[in-house]
Design a protein around this motif. Sequence first.
Motif, PDB file in Angstrom:
ATOM      1  N   THR A 187     -10.917   5.234  -0.640  1.00 22.05           N
ATOM      2  CA  THR A 187     -10.380   4.641   0.589  1.00 22.05           C
ATOM      3  C   THR A 187     -10.819   3.191   0.739  1.00 22.05           C
ATOM      4  O   THR A 187      -9.999   2.300   1.016  1.00 22.05           O
ATOM      5  CB  THR A 187     -10.845   5.462   1.808  1.00 22.05           C
ATOM      6  OG1 THR A 187     -10.412   6.821   1.656  1.00 22.05           O
ATOM      7  CG2 THR A 187     -10.266   4.887   3.095  1.00 22.05           C
TER       8      THR A 187
ATOM      9  N   THR B  98       0.824  -1.219   0.000  1.00 18.67           N
ATOM     10  CA  THR B  98       0.000   0.000   0.000  1.00 18.67           C
ATOM     11  C   THR B  98       0.853   1.263   0.000  1.00 18.67           C
ATOM     12  O   THR B  98       0.312   2.369   0.091  1.00 18.67           O
ATOM     13  CB  THR B  98      -0.926   0.017   1.236  1.00 18.67           C
ATOM     14  OG1 THR B  98      -0.124  -0.021   2.429  1.00 18.67           O
ATOM     15  CG2 THR B  98      -1.892  -1.152   1.219  1.00 18.67           C
TER      16      THR B  98
ATOM     17  N   ALA C  58       4.192   7.656   0.852  1.00 17.17           N
ATOM     18  CA  ALA C  58       3.016   7.663   1.727  1.00 17.17           C
ATOM     19  C   ALA C  58       2.129   6.461   1.436  1.00 17.17           C
ATOM     20  O   ALA C  58       2.280   5.774   0.424  1.00 17.17           O
ATOM     21  CB  ALA C  58       2.231   8.963   1.541  1.00 17.17           C
ATOM     22  N   ASP C  59       1.203   6.205   2.342  1.00 21.26           N
ATOM     23  CA  ASP C  59       0.202   5.161   2.126  1.00 21.26           C
ATOM     24  C   ASP C  59      -0.762   5.636   1.048  1.00 21.26           C
ATOM     25  O   ASP C  59      -1.282   6.763   1.107  1.00 21.26           O
ATOM     26  CB  ASP C  59      -0.552   4.881   3.422  1.00 21.26           C
ATOM     27  CG  ASP C  59      -1.393   3.607   3.335  1.00 21.26           C
ATOM     28  OD1 ASP C  59      -2.235   3.523   2.416  1.00 21.26           O
ATOM     29  OD2 ASP C  59      -1.217   2.708   4.164  1.00 21.26           O
TER      30      ASP C  59
ATOM     31  N   ARG D  37      -3.704   4.974   0.490  1.00 24.10           N
ATOM     32  CA  ARG D  37      -5.057   5.249   0.963  1.00 24.10           C
ATOM     33  C   ARG D  37      -5.197   6.666   1.504  1.00 24.10           C
ATOM     34  O   ARG D  37      -6.301   7.196   1.585  1.00 24.10           O
ATOM     35  CB  ARG D  37      -5.452   4.224   2.028  1.00 24.10           C
ATOM     36  CG  ARG D  37      -5.637   2.818   1.472  1.00 24.10           C
ATOM     37  CD  ARG D  37      -5.726   1.777   2.557  1.00 24.10           C
ATOM     38  NE  ARG D  37      -4.456   1.625   3.258  1.00 24.10           N
ATOM     39  CZ  ARG D  37      -4.221   0.704   4.193  1.00 24.10           C
ATOM     40  NH1 ARG D  37      -5.185  -0.138   4.529  1.00 24.10           N
ATOM     41  NH2 ARG D  37      -3.043   0.632   4.777  1.00 24.10           N
ATOM     42  N   THR D  38      -4.085   7.271   1.883  1.00 27.87           N
ATOM     43  CA  THR D  38      -4.112   8.675   2.299  1.00 27.87           C
ATOM     44  C   THR D  38      -3.674   9.596   1.171  1.00 27.87           C
ATOM     45  O   THR D  38      -3.991  10.786   1.193  1.00 27.87           O
ATOM     46  CB  THR D  38      -3.196   8.892   3.516  1.00 27.87           C
ATOM     47  OG1 THR D  38      -1.844   8.537   3.168  1.00 27.87           O
ATOM     48  CG2 THR D  38      -3.661   8.032   4.685  1.00 27.87           C
ATOM     49  N   ALA D  39      -2.960   9.060   0.186  1.00 27.83           N
ATOM     50  CA  ALA D  39      -2.512   9.887  -0.944  1.00 27.83           C
ATOM     51  C   ALA D  39      -3.682  10.281  -1.827  1.00 27.83           C
ATOM     52  O   ALA D  39      -3.753  11.414  -2.313  1.00 27.83           O
ATOM     53  CB  ALA D  39      -1.456   9.143  -1.760  1.00 27.83           C
TER      54      ALA D  39
ATOM     55  N   HIS E 209       4.190  14.962  -2.127  1.00 23.30           N
ATOM     56  CA  HIS E 209       4.288  14.250  -0.854  1.00 23.30           C
ATOM     57  C   HIS E 209       3.766  12.826  -0.924  1.00 23.30           C
ATOM     58  O   HIS E 209       3.976  12.044   0.014  1.00 23.30           O
ATOM     59  CB  HIS E 209       3.494  15.005   0.214  1.00 23.30           C
ATOM     60  CG  HIS E 209       2.018  15.008  -0.054  1.00 23.30           C
ATOM     61  ND1 HIS E 209       1.434  15.889  -0.938  1.00 23.30           N
ATOM     62  CD2 HIS E 209       1.009  14.228   0.425  1.00 23.30           C
ATOM     63  CE1 HIS E 209       0.130  15.656  -0.983  1.00 23.30           C
ATOM     64  NE2 HIS E 209      -0.159  14.655  -0.182  1.00 23.30           N
ATOM     65  N   ILE E 210       3.088  12.428  -2.006  1.00 23.66           N
ATOM     66  CA  ILE E 210       2.480  11.100  -2.041  1.00 23.66           C
ATOM     67  C   ILE E 210       3.517   9.995  -2.135  1.00 23.66           C
ATOM     68  O   ILE E 210       3.252   8.864  -1.744  1.00 23.66           O
ATOM     69  CB  ILE E 210       1.475  10.984  -3.209  1.00 23.66           C
ATOM     70  CG1 ILE E 210       2.189  11.093  -4.565  1.00 23.66           C
ATOM     71  CG2 ILE E 210       0.385  12.020  -3.094  1.00 23.66           C
ATOM     72  CD1 ILE E 210       1.278  10.802  -5.746  1.00 23.66           C
TER      73      ILE E 210
ATOM     74  N   ARG F 238      -7.243  11.058  -1.659  1.00 21.55           N
ATOM     75  CA  ARG F 238      -8.251  11.389  -0.637  1.00 21.55           C
ATOM     76  C   ARG F 238      -9.640  11.473  -1.268  1.00 21.55           C
ATOM     77  O   ARG F 238      -9.997  12.497  -1.857  1.00 21.55           O
ATOM     78  CB  ARG F 238      -7.891  12.700   0.052  1.00 21.55           C
ATOM     79  CG  ARG F 238      -6.556  12.649   0.786  1.00 21.55           C
ATOM     80  CD  ARG F 238      -6.250  13.966   1.473  1.00 21.55           C
ATOM     81  NE  ARG F 238      -4.993  13.909   2.177  1.00 21.55           N
ATOM     82  CZ  ARG F 238      -4.825  13.461   3.410  1.00 21.55           C
ATOM     83  NH1 ARG F 238      -5.886  13.015   4.076  1.00 21.55           N
ATOM     84  NH2 ARG F 238      -3.642  13.451   3.988  1.00 21.55           N
ATOM     85  N   HIS F 239     -10.364  10.381  -1.173  1.00 22.35           N
ATOM     86  CA  HIS F 239     -11.744  10.330  -1.653  1.00 22.35           C
ATOM     87  C   HIS F 239     -12.433   9.187  -0.920  1.00 22.35           C
ATOM     88  O   HIS F 239     -11.853   8.105  -0.773  1.00 22.35           O
ATOM     89  CB  HIS F 239     -11.785  10.098  -3.158  1.00 22.35           C
ATOM     90  CG  HIS F 239     -13.139  10.267  -3.753  1.00 22.35           C
ATOM     91  ND1 HIS F 239     -14.086   9.256  -3.754  1.00 22.35           N
ATOM     92  CD2 HIS F 239     -13.722  11.336  -4.365  1.00 22.35           C
ATOM     93  CE1 HIS F 239     -15.179   9.694  -4.353  1.00 22.35           C
ATOM     94  NE2 HIS F 239     -14.998  10.941  -4.732  1.00 22.35           N
TER      95      HIS F 239
END
Length: 408
Positions: free
Chosen positions: A125, A93, A113-114, A116-118, A109-110, A120-121
Motif C-alpha cells: 500500500t 493507479t 480497481a485501484d 492499492r486495493t487490488a 475483480h482487480i 492487499r498487503h
Amino acid sequence: MFDRLSSLVAALTLIAVAAIFAALAGGDALTIVILALAGIVGAAAVYTALPAQLPEPQAPSPVEAPLFSLLRHPDFALWVDQEQEPLIGVDGTIVTIANDAAVRLLGRHIVGADVRTAIRHPAATEWLARIGGEAPLETLNLVDFPRPGQRWTMRVAALSGDDRIIFLSDRTAIDAADRMRSDFVANASHELRTPLAAILGYVETLQDMDGEADGPMRHRFLSIIEREAGRMQQLVIDLLSISRVEADRFRRPTASVDLAAIVRNTIAQLQDSEAARPKDIVARFGTEKQPMLGDEAQLGQLVHNIVSNAMKYGRAGTPVTVELAREGQRIRLSVSDEGDGIAPDHLPRLTERFYRVDEARSRSVGGTGLGLAIVKHISERHQGLLDIESALGKGTRVSVAFPLADGA
C-alpha cells in the motif's frame, strides 16, 4: 499592403505633384489652394479609414497527435497472457489490464480497481502510493503474501504518460530451497559432531588411564569408539549418496535392468551381513523378470534402505515382507513390517533429510535420518511413485511403483 503612414505619405506626395503641375500649367492661386485642400482632406480620410497596422500572417498551429497507450494495444494483451508470472498494467493507479496469472493470484475483480486495493498487503500500500512519483521504486519484498509462509517480490516499469507495468514474482520455492540448504548444513554438522565428541571423549579417557584400565573396560571403550566411528562413516556415505542422486536427478536412466534380480540380490546381501533379524525377511515374488530402465546401483540402494528400515523398526521375530507385483504398466515394490507404526502427522515429513519420528530410538539403531530422503530422490529419478502407509500398533508399509520397460 500599405499601412496608414505609408498611405498618408503617398497621398501628400500626389497632392504636391498635382499642385506643381497646376502651377506650371498657369492655374491661378485660388485653384491651386483649393486643389491642395481637397487633396489634404482626401488623404486624411484615407488615413482614418486604414488600420494602424495590418496583422502579421500567422503560421497554422500543428495538430497534436494523440498519446499512444501500449497497455491498450491488442498485441500487448496477447503477450501479457502468455507470461507465466503475474503482470498488471495500470494507468495512474487504476488497473487497466491483468494477465491470467495475476487474475488467478488476486482475482478477476482487480481490473478497473485501484491497484492499492487490488494488492492487499501493508508494505504494498505504501509502495504503490508512490508509483506516480519521479523517484524510481525499488524492488519490494512481500512477506506472507498472499498466504502465510509465502514470499513474492514486486517491481514496476514506467511507460509513456501515466502507464506502468507491475511485475510480481513468486520467491517462495527459492526461499524454501535456501532454508533447506542451511538446515542441511546445520543438521549434517550436528550429526557429525555428536559421534565425533564421543570418540574424542573416550580416546582422552583411555589416554589418561595410562594403562591402568583393565581389559574389559578398555574393550568397552574401544567398542563405543568403533560404533561411533561407524556412525560417522555411514553418515558420510549417505551424504555422498544423496549428493550423487541429486546431481543425476535430471538424467533419466537408459540402461535396461531387472528389478526382480536387484531385489533378490539385495535381500541375499542383507541376510549374509551382520544386520539384525536377517531371518525375518520374507520374499514374496516369483522368478519372472521385471525389466525397467534404471540405475542398478541406485535401485539396489533404494531396496537396501527400505528393507533395512523395516528390519530396524519392526518388532523382533515378526516378518519383514518384500513383495513385487505388477499393476498395469508398472511394477510395485512393497516392504511391510509389523512394528509400532507411525502417527499420521509424521508421515508427510518422513522423506525430509534428518527427520526422525523418535530421535533417541533412531540413534540407538544406527539411523542417519537420510535413508528415506535417498529413497525419495532415487524414486523421482526413475519416475517412481513413493507411498508410505502406517497404522499405530500394526506396522508400516513402504512401496514404490516403477514404470516397466516398453513391451514388458
